[in-house]
Design an enzyme around this catalytic site. Structure first.
Site, short mmCIF file in Angstrom:
data_model
loop_
_atom_site.label_atom_id
_atom_site.label_comp_id
_atom_site.label_asym_id
_atom_site.label_seq_id
_atom_site.Cartn_x
_atom_site.Cartn_y
_atom_site.Cartn_z
N ARG A 103 3.12 -7.02 9.14
CA ARG A 103 1.71 -7.81 9.01
C ARG A 103 1.81 -8.59 8.02
NH1 ARG A 103 -2.51 -5.64 11.83
NH2 ARG A 103 -0.81 -4.35 12.88
N THR A 107 -4.14 -12.72 6.99
CA THR A 107 -4.51 -12.35 8.63
C THR A 107 -4.47 -10.99 8.99
OG1 THR A 107 -2.78 -12.93 9.92
CG2 THR A 107 -3.50 -15.09 9.22
N ASP A 199 5.79 10.20 6.11
CA ASP A 199 6.50 9.13 7.13
C ASP A 199 7.61 9.03 7.84
OD1 ASP A 199 8.20 6.62 6.71
OD2 ASP A 199 6.52 5.99 5.52
N ASP A 202 11.03 6.88 6.13
CA ASP A 202 11.82 7.60 5.13
C ASP A 202 12.35 9.13 5.83
OD1 ASP A 202 11.13 5.91 3.25
OD2 ASP A 202 9.39 6.67 2.44
N1 URA Z 1 4.07 6.25 10.02
C1 URA Z 1 4.34 7.43 10.22
O1 URA Z 1 5.22 7.41 9.48
N2 URA Z 1 3.49 8.49 9.86
C2 URA Z 1 2.20 8.40 9.38
O2 URA Z 1 1.68 9.45 10.36
C3 URA Z 1 1.53 7.19 10.58
C4 URA Z 1 2.49 6.12 10.80
#
Ligand code: URA
Length: 208
Positions: A103, A107, A199, A202
């Site tokens: 992103r 912008t 995440d 991760d």
């Molecule tokens: N991306 C992720 O890895 N986890 C989320 O909860 C939202 C976006």
């Protein structure tokens, strides 16, 4: 309006419980993402077109059907890569593309920083993967970029979907069906799905 399919299969639901568990380590998390992606791709391939063929069995001729479209799997970098092998188990002849977006900090528009697709992408049914459909910004943009490159039949697969993301994709791309292993009710202030699984990138790659 495109279809939102959310799995109710017991195998997927049990595996989702393990994925959500904060104590599930990277090795196990990766393996389960792989398994859920494979099971979900079984559902997502349910409406692929078929063509009639005749097969010589040891006894006689049988009227059979085979899949009548070329296939592509396109993970969105980086977490989508975690789903690729699961889909490949079910469709080993699929070609694999990759798409990466970031992103723009000023912008806020999504910018494509990497894209390598099969050269005949317009002839293929494309399975676009990203484990988390949260705000939907990335998925919406990735589908748009795929269409610009000629893709006409796109199916989006995720592990977890949230209402904002589903709405964004459905509004922008009503021709793209969404398949999710589970559907959570909301996002938190940081755009994470709640209750979610954290995440995904991760946890797949062990980077945290
Ligand atoms: N991306 C992720 O890895 N986890 C989320 O909860 C939202 C976006």
């Amino acid at each position: 309006m495109s279809k939102l399919f959310v799995s109710e299969h017991p195998m997927i639901q049990s595996k989702m419980a393990m994925l959500r568990d904060k104590d599930t380590g990277a090795k196990e998390f990766r393996e389960i993402i792989h398994e859920v992606a494979m099971l979900l791709s079984y559902e997502a391939t349910r409406e692929l077109p078929l063509t009639d063929v005749k097969v010589e069995t040891p006894i006689t001729t049988a009227d059979c059907k085979v899949i009548d479209t070329k296939l592509a799997i396109v993970p969105i970098l980086r977490a989508g890569i975690g789903m690729t092998d699961g889909l490949l188990n079910l469709m080993p002849t699929a070609k694999i593309g990759h798409i990466g977006l970031y992103r723009d900090p000023e912008t806020l528009n999504p910018v494509e920083y990497y894209c390598k697709l099969p050269s005949d992408i317009e002839e293929r049914t494309v399975f676009l993967t990203d484990p988390m459909l949260a705000t939907g910004g990335t998925a919406e943009a990735a589908i748009g970029f795929l269409k610009e490159k000629g893709a006409t039949k796109i199916i989006f697969l995720c592990i977890l979907a949230a209402p904002d993301g589903v709405k964004k994709v459905q509004d922008a791309h009503p021709d793209v069906d969404i398949y999710a292993a589970a559907y959570d009710p909301q996002l938190n202030d940081h755009g994470y799905i709640v209750p979610g699984l954290g995440d995904a990138g991760d946890r797949i790659f062990g980077t945290k």
